[in-house]
Write an enzyme that holds these catalytic residues in place. Structure first.
Site, PDB file in Angstrom:
ATOM      1  N   GLY A   1      11.433  12.098 -56.699  1.00  0.00           N
ATOM      2  CA  GLY A   1      11.734  10.700 -56.398  1.00  0.00           C
ATOM      3  C   GLY A   1      13.116  10.518 -55.812  1.00  0.00           C
ATOM      4  O   GLY A   1      13.324   9.704 -54.897  1.00  0.00           O
TER       5      GLY A   1
ATOM      6  N   CYS B   1      24.438  10.952 -68.625  1.00  0.00           N
ATOM      7  CA  CYS B   1      25.251  11.649 -67.639  1.00  0.00           C
ATOM      8  C   CYS B   1      25.046  13.144 -67.834  1.00  0.00           C
ATOM      9  O   CYS B   1      24.249  13.572 -68.652  1.00  0.00           O
ATOM     10  CB  CYS B   1      26.714  11.292 -67.794  1.00  0.00           C
ATOM     11  SG  CYS B   1      27.476  12.141 -69.174  1.00  0.00           S
TER      12      CYS B   1
ATOM     13  N   THR C   1       9.494  25.249 -47.205  1.00  0.00           N
ATOM     14  CA  THR C   1       8.150  25.762 -47.468  1.00  0.00           C
ATOM     15  C   THR C   1       7.384  24.800 -48.368  1.00  0.00           C
ATOM     16  O   THR C   1       7.918  24.300 -49.360  1.00  0.00           O
ATOM     17  CB  THR C   1       8.245  27.150 -48.146  1.00  0.00           C
ATOM     18  OG1 THR C   1       8.941  28.024 -47.267  1.00  0.00           O
ATOM     19  CG2 THR C   1       6.870  27.709 -48.464  1.00  0.00           C
TER      20      THR C   1
END
Lengths: 379, 359
Positions: free
Chosen positions: A72, A326, A238
């Site tokens: 994403g 984080c 690829t």
């Protein structure tokens, strides 16, 4: 004690159909799909079948509109930077509550002379369509508005926003990050009105490290990675055939079982919230006043440190999250809550519980009772 | 019983966690995240680097204990980083690690200890806590060369009753041997020295970036007031500093005074640096307060031996008269009082002479 996993928005369980598709592909379609030999054709064929299915599920005008990516984040980077770089216009429009993969990509473009215009949200994390229409102009290269917020779960009126933007200038490409929405909301080009749609496989039961970007054929887009000519020159590297077929298997399953997901997962979530609020009346459901994803429950516990609560819940066998983690794993203040008008202190009192396709019946109520017991100790 | 172990990613706190497990405690490991670079990256130097947090996480995994990183960036910025910069701007030589212990770390960790349902707080410091008849005393470590009792002087009775320091009973060599025996990845790791928010290792670079007003050129003068050179800003200097003065004179010269208001740096001989007493503010006491006339040993720098002194004033400001004249302690640094091996308390050194002049 069994662990109740309520962090499905971070990632959810791999669907058996995806695992099977992946195992099959690594055995029967493992060649480099760009080759000219028979094994390559077999791999290519498996991938192109997947592309056709994905295009159909998302209402893309043709299979080639689907660009496979490594997730994403890459899909969002490609959408924003790829379109902006191919455009002669120099302004990017985003909302304040986009995922960092959108916000930071937009911000990175300022180094190349682009401007960012941002649109705020209300207390429910909802964007007003007029606010977007009011900031677009003849210099807008792309508008990016998420289909649903990944933290709060608020569903954005993307179709209305798209219509408003097109009323100003029909040529502005509109992108939607539908990474969090796809599993429970219909996401197609028609339903969102978007020219570009980002998805990440692992949010709906596919593997990690694979995603896709739908790019309407009329949108000009430059590659942001440079290498071979795969994906019609839009994304080199690829082909990850096994990841792609597994993603599309999960996509298909998610789309086919979406109604069931909405009712069953929604019921667990609703029971969870009702039980929690009955036992802890101080708690407030964030985004409760707006349309919300059925799997999200984002709760403000006034006076309770989210960080402490999360650690105590981990010890009590409930896995949840707050803000975004984080690199070191510390919980950081959420830019989404700040945009919604939360003070730094109040933002540090909010926890996200998210349900998924593998949530078992009764887990919502069980989790709520465990949370109430921890809250009682913290009082 | 449950123990909260503050894990820095170093060998001492790794072994401290292992020892608590050995003693039958249920152990939870935490690291305080105190600083990040403007782009959100973790520091590369000091005690809370990304690599250190990863080491702590891996050790916790090896010990099979839960491990969490807690966000204290805002508290640290307000209580340590900003006073550090202001201190240098005001001609002081702040010690941010001490300020952190005094104003952030232990308060935060003790609060978390109870909030997370833990009974004791454990750190990897080299020092000992001794309880006699309900009174807790802070004692120098078994390994005198590694003693860290100086940086723990702020622990009062309430804190000491909650804190455990298992490493204080061991030599550093024994700690490393124990870690190696358990196959802990931190066994041969070097001790960290740097300030966690000063990535380059030079605080002057940090100040120039965050507080451009440090660039305030002025004169370097000798003890008679004659101008002998110029400097780029008084914050570049520390009392006692010998190198980097940019002034060529026959005999060795040291910074003997810094006046940020007049923007002057005074240099002199080693004899000019000697003072007979030292004044401190914000005294924190371990237990009972010493009185005027009491004889104590005082440490005015982390890495120097205690020297004998007599207390001549207590209260908002404490005065210590040295038996022998001492190289002038830098204002902003910490004075810690000892009675033999035991810490009595400590405070922040102020410029006694200026205080007198002002009255």
């Amino acid at each position: 004690m069994n662990h109740i996993y309520l962090d499905h928005a971070a990632t959810t369980a791999l669907r058996p159909c995806a695992a099977e598709a992946m195992a099959w592909a690594y055995t029967h379609a493992n060649a480099n799909a760009s080759g000219l030999h028979q094994p390559a054709r077999q791999a290519k064929n498996a991938m192109e079948e997947a592309r056709e299915e994905a295009a159909a599920l998302l209402g893309a005008s043709r299979p080639l509109d689907v660009v496979f990516t490594a997730g994403g984040t890459e899909a969002n980077n490609l959408a924003i930077s790829g379109v902006a770089l191919a455009s002669s216009r120099r302004t990017v429009v985003v909302s304040d509550v986009e995922h960092d993969a959108v916000l930071h990509t937009a911000r990175s473009l300022t180094r190349f002379g682009y401007d960012i215009k941002t649109v705020g949200v209300d207390r429910s994390c909802r964007i007003a369509p007029d606010d977007v229409a009011n900031v677009v102009d003849s210099d807008t290269a792309i508008v990016s508005i998420m289909a649903a917020n990944n933290e709060i779960g608020t569903i954005q009126p993307v179709a209305e926003i798209a219509a408003g933007v097109r009323a100003v200038d029909p040529t502005i490409p509109i992108h939607t990050d539908a990474v969090q929405a796809f599993v429970s909301e219909p996401v197609t080009r028609a339903s969102t009105g978007a020219d570009l749609i980002s998805l990440a496989a692992h949010k709906f039961g596919g593997p990690k490290g694979v995603g896709l970007l739908v790019v309407n054929r009329e949108v000009r887009i430059d590659p942001i990675l440079h290498g071979g000519g795969q994906e019609a020159g839009r994304r080199p590297g690829t082909y990850n055939v096994a990841g792609i077929v597994a993603m599309v298997a999960a996509m298909k399953r998610a789309a086919e079982t979406r109604d069931q997901f909405r009712s069953e997962v929604g019921r667990e979530r609703d029971t969870f919230e009702a039980t929690l609020l009955a036992g802890w009346p101080d708690a407030v459901v964030n985004g409760g006043g707006a349309p919300r994803l059925v799997q999200h429950s984002h709760i403000h516990f006034p006076g309770i440190s989210a960080e402490t609560l999360l650690i105590r819940l981990d010890q009590a066998g409930v896995g949840a999250s707050a803000g975004s983690a984080c690199q070191s794993g510390a919980v950081e203040p959420s830019h989404v809550l700040t945009a919604m008008g939360f003070s730094q202190a109040a933002a540090g009192e909010c926890v996200r519980f998210t349900f998924g396709w593998s949530t078992k019946p009764g887990e919502g109520s069980d989790a709520a009772h465990r949370i109430l017991s921890v809250l009682g100790e913290l009082r | 019983m449950r123990a909260l172990v503050a894990m820095s990613g170093g060998v001492d706190s790794s072994v401290a966690a292992a020892l608590m497990l050995e003693q039958g405690y249920e152990v939870v490991g935490v690291t305080l995240k105190q600083w990040e670079e403007p782009d959100g990256a973790l520091p590369v130097a000091g005690c809370c680097t990304l690599a250190d947090a990863e080491d702590a996480r891996r050790v916790a995994a090896q010990l099979d204990i839960p491990y969490y990183v807690l966000d204290y960036i805002e508290e640290f910025r307000a209580a340590v980083v900003e006073p550090f910069a202001q201190g240098y701007l005001n001609g002081l030589t702040p010690n941010p690690c001490i300020e952190c212990n005094r104003n952030v770390r232990f308060d935060a960790l003790l609060e978390r200890t109870s909030a997370l349902g833990c009974d004791v707080l454990v750190t990897g410091h080299h020092a000992r806590i001794v309880e006699v008849d309900g009174v807790y005393r802070l004692r120098r470590a078994v390994d005198d060369t590694k003693d860290q009792s100086y940086v723990l002087h702020m622990l009062n009775q309430q804190a000491l009753s909650k804190v455990r320091l298992p490493i204080g009973e061991m030599t550093k060599a024994a700690v490393r041997e124990y870690a190696a025996g358990m196959g802990l990845r931190t066994a041969v790791k070097a001790d960290s020295q740097d300030i966690c928010f000063v990535a380059s290792g030079d605080y002057r670079d940090f100040l120039r970036t965050t507080h451009p007003e440090v660039a305030a050129p002025g004169a370097i003068v000798d003890t008679t007031g004659a101008v002998v050179g110029e400097h780029a800003g008084t914050a570049d200097f520390t009392i006692g500093q010998r190198k980097g003065l940019g002034v060529a004179v026959g005999e060795a010269r040291y910074v003997v005074d810094i006046d940020p208001r007049e923007r002057t740096v005074t240099i002199g001989t080693r004899d000019d640096l000697l003072v007979s007493d030292c004044v401190v503010r914000d005294m924190r006491l371990v237990h009972t307060a010493p009185r005027v006339g009491d004889r104590v040993a005082v440490k005015v720098r982390y890495r120097s031996d205690p020297v004998d002194a007599t207390i001549t004033a207590v209260g908002d400001q404490w005065r210590f008269v040295f038996d022998e004249p001492q190289v002038r302690p830098a204002p902003g640094q910490t004075l810690v009082m000892y009675d033999g091996e035991f810490v009595l308390g400590g405070g922040i050194i102020i410029d006694g002479r200026r205080e007198i002049e002002r009255r």
